[in-house]
Motif scaffolding. Sequence first.
Motif, PDB file in Angstrom:
ATOM      1  N   GLU A 144       9.220 -31.353  19.720  1.00  0.00           N
ATOM      2  CA  GLU A 144      10.436 -32.009  20.184  1.00  0.00           C
ATOM      3  C   GLU A 144      11.627 -31.663  19.292  1.00  0.00           C
ATOM      4  O   GLU A 144      11.515 -31.684  18.066  1.00  0.00           O
ATOM      5  N   SER A 145      12.761 -31.355  19.940  1.00  0.00           N
ATOM      6  CA  SER A 145      13.987 -31.044  19.201  1.00  0.00           C
ATOM      7  C   SER A 145      15.193 -31.461  20.030  1.00  0.00           C
ATOM      8  O   SER A 145      15.164 -31.389  21.266  1.00  0.00           O
ATOM      9  N   THR A 146      16.248 -31.884  19.345  1.00  0.00           N
ATOM     10  CA  THR A 146      17.503 -32.252  20.002  1.00  0.00           C
ATOM     11  C   THR A 146      18.585 -31.261  19.599  1.00  0.00           C
ATOM     12  O   THR A 146      18.715 -30.911  18.420  1.00  0.00           O
ATOM     13  N   PHE A 147      19.364 -30.821  20.580  1.00  0.00           N
ATOM     14  CA  PHE A 147      20.432 -29.856  20.331  1.00  0.00           C
ATOM     15  C   PHE A 147      21.733 -30.460  20.855  1.00  0.00           C
ATOM     16  O   PHE A 147      21.907 -30.634  22.060  1.00  0.00           O
ATOM     17  N   GLU A 148      22.605 -30.767  19.907  1.00  0.00           N
ATOM     18  CA  GLU A 148      23.834 -31.494  20.230  1.00  0.00           C
ATOM     19  C   GLU A 148      25.057 -30.609  20.025  1.00  0.00           C
ATOM     20  O   GLU A 148      25.199 -29.939  18.998  1.00  0.00           O
ATOM     21  N   LEU A 149      25.927 -30.619  21.016  1.00  0.00           N
ATOM     22  CA  LEU A 149      27.216 -29.938  20.900  1.00  0.00           C
ATOM     23  C   LEU A 149      28.290 -30.993  20.687  1.00  0.00           C
ATOM     24  O   LEU A 149      28.434 -31.913  21.493  1.00  0.00           O
ATOM     25  N   THR A 150      29.031 -30.872  19.580  1.00  0.00           N
ATOM     26  CA  THR A 150      30.116 -31.803  19.274  1.00  0.00           C
ATOM     27  C   THR A 150      31.453 -31.078  19.381  1.00  0.00           C
ATOM     28  O   THR A 150      31.504 -29.872  19.634  1.00  0.00           O
ATOM     29  N   GLU A 151      32.523 -31.808  19.155  1.00  0.00           N
ATOM     30  CA  GLU A 151      33.852 -31.193  19.177  1.00  0.00           C
ATOM     31  C   GLU A 151      33.986 -30.145  18.075  1.00  0.00           C
ATOM     32  O   GLU A 151      34.795 -29.223  18.171  1.00  0.00           O
ATOM     33  N   GLU A 152      33.184 -30.277  17.020  1.00  0.00           N
ATOM     34  CA  GLU A 152      33.215 -29.307  15.914  1.00  0.00           C
ATOM     35  C   GLU A 152      32.328 -28.094  16.194  1.00  0.00           C
ATOM     36  O   GLU A 152      32.355 -27.112  15.457  1.00  0.00           O
ATOM     37  N   GLY A 153      31.523 -28.161  17.245  1.00  0.00           N
ATOM     38  CA  GLY A 153      30.652 -27.040  17.589  1.00  0.00           C
ATOM     39  C   GLY A 153      29.192 -27.352  17.333  1.00  0.00           C
ATOM     40  O   GLY A 153      28.767 -28.512  17.360  1.00  0.00           O
ATOM     41  N   PRO A 175       8.076 -26.546  24.339  1.00  0.00           N
ATOM     42  CA  PRO A 175       8.821 -27.627  23.689  1.00  0.00           C
ATOM     43  C   PRO A 175       9.333 -28.691  24.661  1.00  0.00           C
ATOM     44  O   PRO A 175       9.403 -28.485  25.873  1.00  0.00           O
ATOM     45  N   LYS A 176       9.688 -29.819  24.083  1.00  0.00           N
ATOM     46  CA  LYS A 176      10.515 -30.808  24.762  1.00  0.00           C
ATOM     47  C   LYS A 176      11.881 -30.731  24.104  1.00  0.00           C
ATOM     48  O   LYS A 176      12.037 -31.101  22.945  1.00  0.00           O
ATOM     49  N   MET A 177      12.860 -30.229  24.846  1.00  0.00           N
ATOM     50  CA  MET A 177      14.181 -29.984  24.286  1.00  0.00           C
ATOM     51  C   MET A 177      15.184 -30.957  24.901  1.00  0.00           C
ATOM     52  O   MET A 177      15.244 -31.105  26.125  1.00  0.00           O
ATOM     53  N   LYS A 178      15.966 -31.586  24.036  1.00  0.00           N
ATOM     54  CA  LYS A 178      17.004 -32.490  24.516  1.00  0.00           C
ATOM     55  C   LYS A 178      18.363 -31.840  24.270  1.00  0.00           C
ATOM     56  O   LYS A 178      18.705 -31.497  23.145  1.00  0.00           O
ATOM     57  N   PHE A 179      19.131 -31.655  25.354  1.00  0.00           N
ATOM     58  CA  PHE A 179      20.500 -31.173  25.258  1.00  0.00           C
ATOM     59  C   PHE A 179      21.426 -32.387  25.289  1.00  0.00           C
ATOM     60  O   PHE A 179      21.284 -33.256  26.155  1.00  0.00           O
ATOM     61  N   LYS A 180      22.374 -32.421  24.366  1.00  0.00           N
ATOM     62  CA  LYS A 180      23.291 -33.560  24.283  1.00  0.00           C
ATOM     63  C   LYS A 180      24.728 -33.058  24.200  1.00  0.00           C
ATOM     64  O   LYS A 180      25.079 -32.290  23.305  1.00  0.00           O
ATOM     65  N   ASN A 181      25.544 -33.490  25.143  1.00  0.00           N
ATOM     66  CA  ASN A 181      26.952 -33.098  25.176  1.00  0.00           C
ATOM     67  C   ASN A 181      27.805 -34.200  24.555  1.00  0.00           C
ATOM     68  O   ASN A 181      28.112 -35.200  25.202  1.00  0.00           O
ATOM     69  N   SER A 182      28.168 -34.020  23.294  1.00  0.00           N
ATOM     70  CA  SER A 182      28.997 -35.011  22.598  1.00  0.00           C
ATOM     71  C   SER A 182      30.448 -34.556  22.512  1.00  0.00           C
ATOM     72  O   SER A 182      31.165 -34.894  21.569  1.00  0.00           O
ATOM     73  N   THR A 183      30.875 -33.776  23.495  1.00  0.00           N
ATOM     74  CA  THR A 183      32.277 -33.365  23.565  1.00  0.00           C
ATOM     75  C   THR A 183      32.990 -34.198  24.625  1.00  0.00           C
ATOM     76  O   THR A 183      32.364 -34.996  25.329  1.00  0.00           O
TER      77      THR A 183
END
Length: 598
Positions: free
Chosen positions: A356-365, A377-385
């Motif tokens: 398991e892994s989380t991949f987060e995109l923020t305003e900083e990249g 895998p179990k992949m979590k995509f997170k849009n924090s923009t």
Amino acid sequence: MPLPIFEYKWTWDLKTPPEKLWHLVSDTNRFDRDSGLPPIKYLEKDENEFQNYRMPLEIIVFGIKLKYIQEPFEWTFPKRFSVVRNYSSGPVKQLKVIADLIPKGTGTFLEYKVWATPKDILGVAAIPFQIGVLSKINFDKIFRRYDKIAFENEEIFEQKAKVEFVKGGRKRLKSLEEVLAKRLKNPKIVEVLTNVLTNSDEIFASKIQPYFIAAKWELNKKEVLEACLEATRIGLLDFQWNLLCPSCKGAKQSKLSLYEIDKEVHCDACNIDFEANFENSVEITFKPNQLIRKVKENEYCVGGPHLTPHFIAQNLLQPNEEIEISPILEKGRYRIRTLTTKGFKLINSDPVAELESTFELTEEGWSSGENLISTYPKMKFKNSTKTEQLFILERAAWKDYSTTAMEVFLLQKFKDLFSDEVLKPEMHVSVGNLTILFTDLVQSTRMYYEIGDAPAFGKVLTHFEILKKAIDANNGAIVKTIGDAVMATFARPIQAVDALIMADEKLEESGLKLKAGIHSGHCLAVTLNEKIDYFGSTVNIAARLVNFSEGDDVVVSKEVSEDIEVSNWLKKTHHQTKDLSTEIKGFDNQFELLKIEL
């Protein structure tokens, strides 16, 4: 009174596992064609309005124009894909499709769901019959056919299609097949090409890739490519140059001649501009000659998973939205990126890594570093923009069956058959890194004086023929001759060295010696004297190195001598070498060279 939303769900128990079935079921272009849908038409696109692969399209069904906005396809290999189409004309308001491929034993449980929202009473009347009855019947035939093909390890293009030859086309095909057979050493290639022209459907026949044919029938790549060029020369095939977007790999231009290609190209889907690059973004494909068989190069669906097989997953996330996916990965490197932001996140897939892994995109990249994940895998995509983002999981290094323009230029066969293929006079295009070989015949002027013009000229021609055969045998091509000097190009330094060794052995039998220089580096392609030529510092340096050669030796640059293949060759063969540190005319810095005795 609100109109009803029609929902349909169909299921199939199929013999083939999802991984083997995916490339057929997710090929939405072929599926829509097989379903009887008409070709699509692209509508004018406002780049600010249609982002993240949204496309304004149109089809004509029973004389009715159906205009719609296609939302970006979303998918996870090899488990699910979906798409939504919002219509602005016609009797349907919205169409949504989700296909799930669920492992079941050694096969697949395929679940296909459709939601159709009518716009008016005509839609209410048409949807139950058009989708509920006709689509169900068609889809059943198509999916069972795809399952049979995949289960029996066949290819879709191997299934005999309804082929329409032009008048006299079959007779012309038979005649040219015999001509081609006389020109080629391998009769199997002639048989395969004839089979493709005779039986393959329009989707495959309109974009024949030599390297795919070579892989499928276990043939030599170079021989198949050369055979396609020969077939084009005699009028059996035509070729076209396709300009590929570096992001989505889609063909954004298709031209019949290099002269017609544009240096700067725009990809509507990715909303990016890119330059033509012969190393990566220009490919050659083939199709039947129009005097034999005409193929319609129609598109029935765009944006589906089939167009970007290096994309493992693609998902649209709104601000602060997250999603979990479970793709199946091969061991190796991947990257996660979005379509509208710079940068990417590198990941490495390994069977023993974390699940398991989380991949987060923020305003900083993206966060720095490289993540290690499992192949399941179990992949979590997170849009924090603050904006919508189209997340893409893709292979970091991916090579399909494309034959690039650079690979074609490195063929002596192409130089011999299509010397008239040139760029616009003012155009120069990057070809990436090439190895340049320059040779010069030792004391040729004295030879003319001592043995006479005619015998000396004969020896010079013999020397050219020996060099040409050696260069071609090592996957290089002669660019030009200057007096009794030769300029040739190769993809790798060791190929130039091997060609020179081969030629030197033959020339020695004729009492001839060569001076030679080899350098590797970035080059640009141009049209010079009505032929494709190369220029840049790499070419200039290679040309100067010949001056440091004395005959029966070759002077190579540091870039060549330190190449891993050349370095290993030197260790194994024990050739005598001498280090040179010198200036080169036209350059300020000192060059470290190596003289290798042949």
